[in-house]
Design a protein around this motif. Structure first.
Motif, mmCIF file in Angstrom:
data_model
loop_
_atom_site.group_PDB
_atom_site.id
_atom_site.type_symbol
_atom_site.label_atom_id
_atom_site.label_comp_id
_atom_site.label_asym_id
_atom_site.label_seq_id
_atom_site.Cartn_x
_atom_site.Cartn_y
_atom_site.Cartn_z
ATOM 1 N N ASN A 92 0.845 -1.187 0.000
ATOM 2 C CA ASN A 92 0.000 0.000 0.000
ATOM 3 C C ASN A 92 0.886 1.245 0.000
ATOM 4 O OD1 ASN A 92 -2.279 -1.798 0.608
ATOM 5 N ND2 ASN A 92 -1.404 -1.849 2.664
ATOM 6 N N VAL A 93 0.289 2.365 -0.412
ATOM 7 C CA VAL A 93 0.957 3.662 -0.315
ATOM 8 C C VAL A 93 -0.022 4.654 0.303
ATOM 9 C CG1 VAL A 93 1.876 5.635 -1.580
ATOM 10 C CG2 VAL A 93 2.577 3.328 -2.214
ATOM 11 N N LEU A 94 0.427 5.335 1.342
ATOM 12 C CA LEU A 94 -0.315 6.437 1.938
ATOM 13 C C LEU A 94 0.409 7.722 1.556
ATOM 14 C CD1 LEU A 94 -2.562 7.512 3.774
ATOM 15 C CD2 LEU A 94 -1.050 7.099 5.728
ATOM 16 N N PHE A 95 -0.180 8.457 0.649
ATOM 17 C CA PHE A 95 0.421 9.651 0.045
ATOM 18 C C PHE A 95 -0.220 10.872 0.698
ATOM 19 C CE2 PHE A 95 0.567 12.042 -4.334
ATOM 20 C CZ PHE A 95 1.393 13.005 -3.787
ATOM 21 N N ILE A 96 0.455 11.429 1.705
ATOM 22 C CA ILE A 96 -0.083 12.529 2.505
ATOM 23 C C ILE A 96 0.446 13.857 1.971
ATOM 24 C CG2 ILE A 96 -0.269 13.525 4.814
ATOM 25 C CD1 ILE A 96 0.451 10.728 5.920
ATOM 26 N N MET A 97 -0.467 14.767 1.697
ATOM 27 C CA MET A 97 -0.082 16.111 1.255
ATOM 28 C C MET A 97 -0.787 17.144 2.117
ATOM 29 S SD MET A 97 -0.519 17.952 -2.471
ATOM 30 C CE MET A 97 0.614 16.839 -3.295
ATOM 31 N N HIS A 156 -4.466 8.863 -1.483
ATOM 32 C CA HIS A 156 -3.977 10.242 -1.417
ATOM 33 C C HIS A 156 -4.777 10.962 -0.346
ATOM 34 C CE1 HIS A 156 -2.307 14.017 -2.329
ATOM 35 N NE2 HIS A 156 -3.250 14.463 -3.134
ATOM 36 N N LEU A 157 -4.159 11.123 0.824
ATOM 37 C CA LEU A 157 -4.770 11.860 1.924
ATOM 38 C C LEU A 157 -4.275 13.296 1.823
ATOM 39 C CD1 LEU A 157 -6.218 12.337 4.586
ATOM 40 C CD2 LEU A 157 -4.287 11.243 5.763
ATOM 41 N N SER A 158 -5.154 14.179 1.415
ATOM 42 C CA SER A 158 -4.745 15.545 1.050
ATOM 43 C C SER A 158 -5.446 16.552 1.946
ATOM 44 C CB SER A 158 -5.083 15.801 -0.421
ATOM 45 O OG SER A 158 -4.594 17.039 -0.844
ATOM 46 N N TYR A 159 -4.700 17.055 2.920
ATOM 47 C CA TYR A 159 -5.252 17.984 3.905
ATOM 48 C C TYR A 159 -5.421 19.381 3.314
ATOM 49 C CZ TYR A 159 -4.297 14.545 7.576
ATOM 50 O OH TYR A 159 -4.283 13.423 8.363
ATOM 51 N N ILE A 160 -6.462 20.084 3.763
ATOM 52 C CA ILE A 160 -6.732 21.437 3.311
ATOM 53 C C ILE A 160 -5.831 22.450 4.030
ATOM 54 C CG2 ILE A 160 -8.515 23.217 3.134
ATOM 55 C CD1 ILE A 160 -10.585 20.927 3.231
ATOM 56 N N LYS A 161 -5.446 22.163 5.227
ATOM 57 C CA LYS A 161 -4.691 23.093 6.063
ATOM 58 C C LYS A 161 -3.202 22.730 6.051
ATOM 59 C CE LYS A 161 -8.326 25.415 7.494
ATOM 60 N NZ LYS A 161 -8.546 26.822 7.121
ATOM 61 N N PRO A 162 -2.330 23.707 6.419
ATOM 62 C CA PRO A 162 -2.591 25.010 7.070
ATOM 63 C C PRO A 162 -2.879 26.173 6.123
ATOM 64 C CG PRO A 162 -0.237 24.596 7.026
ATOM 65 C CD PRO A 162 -0.896 23.366 6.447
ATOM 66 N N HIS A 163 -3.368 25.880 4.947
ATOM 67 C CA HIS A 163 -3.806 26.910 3.990
ATOM 68 C C HIS A 163 -4.872 27.805 4.629
ATOM 69 C CE1 HIS A 163 -5.801 28.430 0.325
ATOM 70 N NE2 HIS A 163 -4.763 28.017 -0.378
ATOM 71 N N TRP A 164 -4.915 29.054 4.186
ATOM 72 C CA TRP A 164 -5.957 29.963 4.657
ATOM 73 C C TRP A 164 -7.351 29.428 4.335
ATOM 74 C CZ3 TRP A 164 -8.155 30.894 0.037
ATOM 75 C CH2 TRP A 164 -7.349 31.055 -1.082
ATOM 76 N N PRO A 165 -8.411 29.871 5.002
ATOM 77 C CA PRO A 165 -8.444 30.866 6.072
ATOM 78 C C PRO A 165 -7.630 30.424 7.300
ATOM 79 C CG PRO A 165 -10.657 30.495 5.209
ATOM 80 C CD PRO A 165 -9.783 29.434 4.624
ATOM 81 N N TYR A 166 -6.822 31.335 7.817
ATOM 82 C CA TYR A 166 -5.952 31.026 8.946
ATOM 83 C C TYR A 166 -6.762 31.115 10.239
ATOM 84 C CZ TYR A 166 -2.190 32.229 5.590
ATOM 85 O OH TYR A 166 -1.346 32.309 4.516
#
Length: 547
Positions: free
Chosen positions: A4-9, A224-234
């Motif tokens: 498996n591959v867990l691709f975290i961004m 592909h686990l792709s987090y929204i943060k720490p992008h704004w809104p801060y």
């Protein structure tokens, strides 16, 4: 045993805002733990310092000028192969939890008769991923991505009946009178979000990733686990909103000299509203308080996820990639946001944990090799045993470094930026076709080609903070000429012939193949043809006789 591959961004996470990359006050033990188990690539660069084109390069393994999605919401054209297209023939389920910033090529799909609701149409629309849960964020009270309904439903169960809880709860605060304070405004950045920790975006999408892993069973997967943060809104929920006071903030890296006679493009970006805001110390302090809290929350969720993977017993068969799509200036160089090529913007954290025994010798290594975002697709393909396809994928597998077989995979890194969509272009009087910047970094010299203007040049050996642009100094003409030659060589690469490989072409004997097919160009008579075929060990077959 399945792999498996867990691709975290993460989104907009600076390379230097982790304790394993040197931040003295922001402790990230769970992300640091990944670095201890794998290789921390300390000089990794994105292919574009803005979300959309950077991600399209991450997902295709191709440079921005190759895939053509040069700015946010410019569609990735139909036919560009992505990570999922390379992995699905290998039996790997390739799915998404979180953000891609993908915009589908709706016109191209219509031209080819591809319905967006069909199995193929969904994959083409979603950048090659099965959208287990797409959650892009960035949806104020306007048109929203339809699959965000899952988060809305979750928040309703939690007791938030708001039409748009992403905006009014997860990314807003509340004053003592019950007034909603939007997280879009920087003055509210140091206030706690209305959402509880577990209701906010980072824990929510972590939970959905865990749901996917539970459901995946024995099928090999790439998630592909792709987090929204720490992008704004801060803005961040309690208790993270006040963990990092001004005494933990790093001073901005900038000098008054940078603003004296700056490069025209750089000077225009200094004048942007977001840059002026981050040049104000009060606003910057509020944002840094939230930004660091968001990263601490993220680290805690990585710890939660890693504990889950250990509990499931799949740690020894799961490659883990941790990275970011670009950085954040946070007031450095008098800039806000990202978009230009100083390290706070274009350099990213990158950790790869390869569970293979062959990678044991490099665990805990901090590699100084120059690597690019496009190197992840071939690395993941290599991990699953896929054959290399260098005529399609322009990145290079990092497994030679992970296995201790090499200390580098390239001599320079390239990043591109199209600023045609920005007001900067209009203020500079630049035509759309010329609003292009390209960075080439060879490990010491950072050269930035600016169409229609002089180049920028930084020597990171003597000026690691990139405070002095020497692009106009005639003393560096020889260095500029050398870097320009490297850049010109890179621009001449073959990048659009993706339907047949160099190896296939090299194996052909064009004239002999034509002769065997009966295409007889330049032969004086039949005897000459037969001599050629006999020497090649072939035969002429039925030759057409002249009448």
């Amino acid at each position: 045993m399945p792999k498996n591959v867990l691709f975290i961004m993460c989104d907009q996470l600076r390379w230097d805002y982790l304790s394993c990359t040197g931040h003295p006050h922001l402790h990230t033990p769970n992300i640091d733990g990944l670095a201890e188990r794998g290789v921390l690539f300390d000089r990794a660069y994105v292919q574009s310092p803005i979300c959309g084109p950077s991600r399209m390069s991450f997902y295709t393994g191709r440079y921005v000028s190759s895939h053509g999605s040069t700015w946010n919401n410019i569609p990735l054209k139909v036919g560009e192969m992505t990570l999922g297209d390379h992995l699905r023939p290998l039996g790997v389920r390739t799915a998404l939890c979180g953000k891609t910033h993908m915009t589908a090529d709706a016109e191209g799909m219509r031209r080819l008769g591809l319905s967006p609701d069909s199995e193929i149409g969904v994959l083409v629309s979603e950048c090659g991923f099965e959208p287990y849960e797409r959650e892009d964020g960035l949806h104020p009270d306007g048109p929203r991505y339809p699959r965000n309904a899952a988060y809305d439903a979750y928040m309703k169960v939690r007791g938030w009946p708001d039409d748009n809880p992403w905006q009014s709860v997860a990314n807003s605060a509340e004053d003592e009178h019950g007034n909603i304070l939007s997280g879009w405004f920087l003055d509210n950045a140091d206030k706690p979000a209305r959402a509880a920790d577990e209701e906010s975006e980072t824990p929510y999408i972590t939970g959905r990733a865990m749901d996917f892993i539970r459901e995946a069973g024995d099928t090999p997967w790439c998630l592909h686990l792709s987090y929204i943060k720490p992008h704004w809104p801060y803005i961040v929920p309690a208790p993270y909103h006040d963990m990092f006071g001004p005494e933990t903030h790093l001073d901005p890296v900038r000098s008054e000299a940078e603003k004296r006679d700056p490069h025209p493009v750089y000077g225009a970006f200094i004048e942007e509203r977001v840059s002026r805001a981050f040049s104000d110390d009060t606003a910057r302090t509020r944002v840094l308080t939230a930004y660091m809290g968001l990263i601490k929350q993220l680290d805690d969720q990585i710890g939660r996820l890693m504990a889950f993977i250990e509990e499931k017993g799949i740690a020894d068969e799961t490659m883990i990639v941790f990275t970011s799509d670009h950085g954040d200036y946070l007031g450095d160089h008098w800039l806000g946001e990202k978009e230009l090529f100083h390290d706070p913007s274009a350099r990213i954290p990158l950790i790869v944990v390869d569970p293979s025994p062959e990678a044991d010798a490099t665990r805990g290594l901090k590699s100084s090799a120059l690597v690019e975002a496009i190197d992840l697709v071939p690395t993941i393909l290599d991990y699953f045993g896929g054959a290399p396809v260098p005529h399609i994928i322009e990145g290079r597998s990092l497994r030679p470094i992970l296995y201790g077989e090499a200390d580098k995979v390239r001599d320079f890194a390239v990043s591109e930026y199209d600023y045609s969509m920005r007001d900067v272009r209009k203020r500079l009087g630049v035509e759309v076709k010329n609003a292009k910047l390209t960075m080439l970094f060879d490990g010491r010299w950072k050269y930035i080609f600016a169409e229609g203007f002089r180049p920028m040049l930084f020597d990171l050996e003597i000026d690691p903070a990139e405070l002095t642009d020497m692009g106009a100094d005639p003393a560096f003409a020889e260095e500029l000429a050398r870097l320009e030659r490297l850049f010109f060589g890179w621009t001449r690469r073959t990048s659009q012939r993706t339907t047949i490989s160099d190896a296939q072409i090299a194996a052909r004997d064009a004239s002999l193949g034509e002769a065997r097919a009966g295409i007889l160009i330049g032969y004086r008579n039949e005897r000459e043809l037969r001599d050629v075929l006999d020497q090649a060990g072939g035969n002429a077959g039925p030759l057409r006789k002249s009448s």
